[in-house]
Design a protein around this motif. Structure first.
Motif, PDB file in Angstrom:
ATOM      1  N   ASN A 277       0.847  -1.187   0.000  1.00 46.18           N
ATOM      2  CA  ASN A 277       0.000   0.000   0.000  1.00 46.18           C
ATOM      3  C   ASN A 277       0.881   1.234   0.000  1.00 46.18           C
ATOM      4  O   ASN A 277       1.969   1.222   0.557  1.00 46.18           O
ATOM      5  N   VAL A 278       0.399   2.309  -0.601  1.00 38.38           N
ATOM      6  CA  VAL A 278       1.207   3.525  -0.693  1.00 38.38           C
ATOM      7  C   VAL A 278       1.457   4.156   0.670  1.00 38.38           C
ATOM      8  O   VAL A 278       2.476   4.825   0.869  1.00 38.38           O
ATOM      9  N   ALA A 279       0.565   3.936   1.634  1.00 38.50           N
ATOM     10  CA  ALA A 279       0.726   4.594   2.933  1.00 38.50           C
ATOM     11  C   ALA A 279       0.661   3.648   4.123  1.00 38.50           C
ATOM     12  O   ALA A 279       1.343   3.866   5.120  1.00 38.50           O
ATOM     13  N   ALA A 280      -0.158   2.609   4.046  1.00 36.82           N
ATOM     14  CA  ALA A 280      -0.341   1.716   5.188  1.00 36.82           C
ATOM     15  C   ALA A 280       0.619   0.529   5.129  1.00 36.82           C
ATOM     16  O   ALA A 280       0.935   0.025   4.049  1.00 36.82           O
ATOM     17  N   PRO A 281       1.095   0.076   6.300  1.00 35.56           N
ATOM     18  CA  PRO A 281       1.963  -1.111   6.312  1.00 35.56           C
ATOM     19  C   PRO A 281       1.168  -2.387   6.120  1.00 35.56           C
ATOM     20  O   PRO A 281      -0.048  -2.420   6.336  1.00 35.56           O
ATOM     21  N   ARG A 282       1.843  -3.434   5.713  1.00 36.22           N
ATOM     22  CA  ARG A 282       1.195  -4.756   5.693  1.00 36.22           C
ATOM     23  C   ARG A 282       0.805  -5.122   7.124  1.00 36.22           C
ATOM     24  O   ARG A 282       1.647  -5.070   8.030  1.00 36.22           O
ATOM     25  N   ALA A 286       5.121  -8.431   7.190  1.00 35.81           N
ATOM     26  CA  ALA A 286       6.008  -9.309   6.417  1.00 35.81           C
ATOM     27  C   ALA A 286       7.209  -8.569   5.838  1.00 35.81           C
ATOM     28  O   ALA A 286       8.323  -9.103   5.827  1.00 35.81           O
ATOM     29  N   GLY A 287       7.006  -7.356   5.345  1.00 32.30           N
ATOM     30  CA  GLY A 287       8.123  -6.610   4.772  1.00 32.30           C
ATOM     31  C   GLY A 287       9.168  -6.267   5.816  1.00 32.30           C
ATOM     32  O   GLY A 287      10.376  -6.425   5.587  1.00 32.30           O
ATOM     33  N   LEU A 288       8.707  -5.800   6.976  1.00 34.29           N
ATOM     34  CA  LEU A 288       9.636  -5.481   8.052  1.00 34.29           C
ATOM     35  C   LEU A 288      10.341  -6.741   8.532  1.00 34.29           C
ATOM     36  O   LEU A 288      11.549  -6.720   8.813  1.00 34.29           O
ATOM     37  N   ARG A 289       9.607  -7.842   8.609  1.00 32.96           N
ATOM     38  CA  ARG A 289      10.224  -9.106   9.028  1.00 32.96           C
ATOM     39  C   ARG A 289      11.351  -9.496   8.078  1.00 32.96           C
ATOM     40  O   ARG A 289      12.432  -9.938   8.509  1.00 32.96           O
ATOM     41  N   GLY A 319       0.363   0.938  12.410  1.00 33.89           N
ATOM     42  CA  GLY A 319       1.811   0.793  12.298  1.00 33.89           C
ATOM     43  C   GLY A 319       2.431   0.035  13.451  1.00 33.89           C
ATOM     44  O   GLY A 319       3.236  -0.890  13.257  1.00 33.89           O
ATOM     45  N   ASP A 320       2.045   0.404  14.680  1.00 35.10           N
ATOM     46  CA  ASP A 320       2.620  -0.256  15.849  1.00 35.10           C
ATOM     47  C   ASP A 320       2.247  -1.731  15.894  1.00 35.10           C
ATOM     48  O   ASP A 320       3.057  -2.595  16.248  1.00 35.10           O
ATOM     49  N   ALA A 321       1.002  -2.035  15.539  1.00 37.71           N
ATOM     50  CA  ALA A 321       0.550  -3.432  15.577  1.00 37.71           C
ATOM     51  C   ALA A 321       1.280  -4.284  14.554  1.00 37.71           C
ATOM     52  O   ALA A 321       1.655  -5.433  14.834  1.00 37.71           O
ATOM     53  N   ALA A 322       1.492  -3.732  13.356  1.00 40.47           N
ATOM     54  CA  ALA A 322       2.209  -4.488  12.321  1.00 40.47           C
ATOM     55  C   ALA A 322       3.652  -4.745  12.739  1.00 40.47           C
ATOM     56  O   ALA A 322       4.190  -5.843  12.519  1.00 40.47           O
ATOM     57  N   GLU A 323       4.294  -3.752  13.359  1.00 38.20           N
ATOM     58  CA  GLU A 323       5.679  -3.940  13.805  1.00 38.20           C
ATOM     59  C   GLU A 323       5.745  -4.980  14.921  1.00 38.20           C
ATOM     60  O   GLU A 323       6.647  -5.830  14.938  1.00 38.20           O
ATOM     61  N   ALA A 324       4.795  -4.922  15.847  1.00 39.33           N
ATOM     62  CA  ALA A 324       4.772  -5.917  16.924  1.00 39.33           C
ATOM     63  C   ALA A 324       4.614  -7.325  16.364  1.00 39.33           C
ATOM     64  O   ALA A 324       5.249  -8.275  16.844  1.00 39.33           O
ATOM     65  N   GLN A 325       3.801  -7.467  15.335  1.00 46.68           N
ATOM     66  CA  GLN A 325       3.628  -8.778  14.710  1.00 46.68           C
ATOM     67  C   GLN A 325       4.940  -9.277  14.112  1.00 46.68           C
ATOM     68  O   GLN A 325       5.311 -10.452  14.268  1.00 46.68           O
ATOM     69  N   PHE A 408       6.692   5.369   3.846  1.00 51.68           N
ATOM     70  CA  PHE A 408       5.600   5.205   2.892  1.00 51.68           C
ATOM     71  C   PHE A 408       5.959   4.178   1.821  1.00 51.68           C
ATOM     72  O   PHE A 408       7.122   4.014   1.454  1.00 51.68           O
ATOM     73  N   GLY A 409       4.931   3.524   1.310  1.00 54.09           N
ATOM     74  CA  GLY A 409       5.144   2.513   0.285  1.00 54.09           C
ATOM     75  C   GLY A 409       5.695   1.218   0.823  1.00 54.09           C
ATOM     76  O   GLY A 409       6.080   0.333   0.063  1.00 54.09           O
ATOM     77  N   GLY A 410       5.760   1.110   2.174  1.00 51.56           N
ATOM     78  CA  GLY A 410       6.288  -0.111   2.771  1.00 51.56           C
ATOM     79  C   GLY A 410       7.787  -0.238   2.672  1.00 51.56           C
ATOM     80  O   GLY A 410       8.335  -1.332   2.521  1.00 51.56           O
ATOM     81  N   SER A 411       8.507   0.875   2.766  1.00 53.25           N
ATOM     82  CA  SER A 411       9.967   0.859   2.707  1.00 53.25           C
ATOM     83  C   SER A 411      10.517   0.582   4.103  1.00 53.25           C
ATOM     84  O   SER A 411      10.468   1.450   4.977  1.00 53.25           O
ATOM     85  N   ASN A 412      11.028  -0.609   4.319  1.00 48.96           N
ATOM     86  CA  ASN A 412      11.518  -1.031   5.634  1.00 48.96           C
ATOM     87  C   ASN A 412      13.035  -1.148   5.627  1.00 48.96           C
ATOM     88  O   ASN A 412      13.605  -1.769   4.728  1.00 48.96           O
ATOM     89  N   VAL A 413      13.664  -0.569   6.629  1.00 47.39           N
ATOM     90  CA  VAL A 413      15.126  -0.594   6.748  1.00 47.39           C
ATOM     91  C   VAL A 413      15.485  -0.907   8.193  1.00 47.39           C
ATOM     92  O   VAL A 413      14.908  -0.323   9.119  1.00 47.39           O
ATOM     93  N   CYS A 414      16.435  -1.793   8.405  1.00 52.78           N
ATOM     94  CA  CYS A 414      16.853  -2.186   9.754  1.00 52.78           C
ATOM     95  C   CYS A 414      18.376  -2.184   9.852  1.00 52.78           C
ATOM     96  O   CYS A 414      19.065  -2.606   8.928  1.00 52.78           O
ATOM     97  N   LEU A 415      18.861  -1.712  10.981  1.00 51.80           N
ATOM     98  CA  LEU A 415      20.292  -1.676  11.289  1.00 51.80           C
ATOM     99  C   LEU A 415      20.578  -2.579  12.469  1.00 51.80           C
ATOM    100  O   LEU A 415      19.742  -2.712  13.368  1.00 51.80           O
ATOM    101  N   VAL A 416      21.778  -3.157  12.493  1.00 52.10           N
ATOM    102  CA  VAL A 416      22.258  -3.888  13.665  1.00 52.10           C
ATOM    103  C   VAL A 416      23.498  -3.183  14.179  1.00 52.10           C
ATOM    104  O   VAL A 416      24.468  -2.984  13.437  1.00 52.10           O
ATOM    105  N   LEU A 417      23.447  -2.764  15.443  1.00 48.79           N
ATOM    106  CA  LEU A 417      24.572  -2.105  16.093  1.00 48.79           C
ATOM    107  C   LEU A 417      25.165  -3.040  17.124  1.00 48.79           C
ATOM    108  O   LEU A 417      24.428  -3.701  17.886  1.00 48.79           O
ATOM    109  N   LYS A 418      26.489  -3.089  17.171  1.00 51.31           N
ATOM    110  CA  LYS A 418      27.178  -3.899  18.180  1.00 51.31           C
ATOM    111  C   LYS A 418      28.039  -3.012  19.063  1.00 51.31           C
ATOM    112  O   LYS A 418      28.568  -1.989  18.617  1.00 51.31           O
ATOM    113  N   SER A 419      28.195  -3.430  20.314  1.00 50.23           N
ATOM    114  CA  SER A 419      29.118  -2.745  21.203  1.00 50.23           C
ATOM    115  C   SER A 419      30.536  -2.892  20.652  1.00 50.23           C
ATOM    116  O   SER A 419      30.914  -3.974  20.191  1.00 50.23           O
TER     117      SER A 419
END
Length: 421
Positions: A277-282, A286-289, A319-325, A408-419
């Motif tokens: 969706n152009v504005a709403a998350p899945r 799934a995309g964030l996962r 948004g919060d519910a989709a991320e929690a899932q 928007f558009g379901g663009s998901n990006v994740c970083l991993v930081l280490k000590s």
């Protein structure tokens, strides 16, 4: 990729503080930046709360009327091309350079690049276009374009600091500055650059924030103490904020050679789109996962080793519910429950600057030994159950952090930081 990217400098102009010490205190003590806010003198507006930056006044379209803390010296020639959020960015960059023990002369050798994220200045763009339209474009402001369009940060900062490495901007909405950090770390890890500056900045004004009201994305809660409450059952939208955050990312050997402070290692990152969706998350996340899975694989870190997740969660119901899932499927189903919090309960949502701001919070927490809590979370939404959401900050240094961002558009990006230790 045989080289390692590390964070060596931070600069903050935010609703919860304009330097490292103030930001650290706010994160530890749960001091939020929300207040009643008059966007444009319209009492009928349903949006009553925002999270402004203090000690700056850039509300006029004329640079002659602007003011900022006296510790920063912005040359007149540079100021002419800046947008209001460019002033925030300039000041945050000066902080970050000092924090990393760098001087402007260190940036000019072609081995330092600049990646920026902002939506530009709709405020100035509207002002300058209205001026030109009124005279049928017979004349216009000579700096109107470079001060208002989306690339204004990279144009102005690269010119001022004489940066000769790669310079570009990122425009993936609320994922923009996290994209910038991911690609900046690749510049380091691939050996293309020895240092990258990443800037995220936005304005807080009617032109930037209020269009989201038409999307029903903004909170209509008039209580500053509860308007931004990610994961809470009563959340009803996000609270807008502005400011700027800058991170200095360097190749580890370069940082060690000059005895630079090291906050954290950018160990890996991943991205994936919802295609939904152009504005709403899945709704199923799934995309964030997928983005999380790719980030963990890039960092070569199993999900069981993540100590803390800094969530994107903006305080919107869907948004919060989709991320929690997505987080449940990555962690809970594998029998692991890392600490999860959204610092937007304190800051509000900084749009394209959010990822840079929150990654800097993660680096600061890792360096200073704490985990931010979930401000204003009183009644957890059952849709977000099964995860560990501490209300207060925890006096423990996280070793490995996952930072999520979505746009928007379901663009998901994740970083991993280490000590780094």
């Amino acid at each position: 990729m045989s080289r390692t990217a590390v964070i060596t400098g931070l600069g903050f102009i935010t609703s919860i503080g304009n330097d490292r010490a103030a930001v650290s205190r706010s994160l530890r003590e749960g001091l939020h930046g929300m207040t009643l806010f008059d966007f444009c003198g319209n009492p009928n507006l349903t949006v009553k709360v925002a999270a402004p930056v203090r000690d700056f006044d850039v509300s006029s379209p004329s640079t002659r009327d602007w003011s900022w803390p006296s510790r920063y010296d912005i040359p007149r020639e540079t100021l002419r091309g800046l947008a209001p959020h460019g002033v925030y960015a300039f000041c945050a960059l000066e902080q970050a350079l000092a924090d990393a023990a760098l001087t402007p002369a260190d940036l000019t050798d072609g081995q330092t690049g600049l990646f920026c994220a902002s939506a530009g200045s709709a405020f100035l763009l509207h002002h300058y276009l209205a001026q030109s339209t009124a005279v049928n474009f017979d004349r216009g402001h000579p700096m109107g374009v470079v001060s208002s369009i989306a690339g204004t940060l990279n144009f102005n900062l690269a010119a001022h600091y004489h940066i000769a490495g790669p310079v570009t901007g990122f425009v993936s909405a609320c994922a923009s500055s996290t994209h910038a950090l991911g690609y900046a770390s690749d510049e380091i890890r691939l050996g293309r650059q020895k240092r990258m500056i990443v800037v995220g900045a936005e304005e807080l004004n009617a032109e930037t924030v209020l269009p989201f009201a038409a999307m029903r994305a903004l909170s209509t809660n008039a209580n500053p103490a509860t308007a931004s409450r990610p994961f809470d059952k009563s959340r009803d939208g996000f609270v807008g904020t502005g400011g700027a955050v800058v991170l200095i990312v360097e190749e580890r050997a370069t940082a060690l050679a000059r005895n630079a402070p090291i906050y954290a290692t950018l160990a890996g990152w991943g991205q994936a789109s919802d295609g939904y969706n152009v504005a709403a998350p899945r709704p199923d996340g799934a995309g964030l996962r997928s983005a999380i899975t790719r980030a963990l694989a890039d960092a070569q870190v199993p999900s069981s080793e993540i100590d803390y997740v800094n969530a994107h969660a903006t305080s919107t119901p869907v948004g919060d519910a989709a991320e929690a899932q997505a987080l449940r499927e990555i962690f809970t189903t594998a029998g692991h429950r890392p600490v999860v919090s959204s610092t937007k309960g304190l800051t509000g949502h900084g749009l394209s600057m959010a990822g840079a701001m929150e990654t800097a919070f993660c680096a600061l927490a890792m360096k200073e030994g704490f985990i931010p809590g979930n401000a204003h979370l009183a009644d957890l939404d059952p849709a977000c159950a099964g995860l560990d959401f501490p209300r207060e900050s925890i006096a423990r240094a996280p070793r490995i952090i996952l930072k999520n961002s979505s746009g928007f558009g379901g663009s998901n990006v994740c970083l991993v930081l280490k000590s780094p230790n």
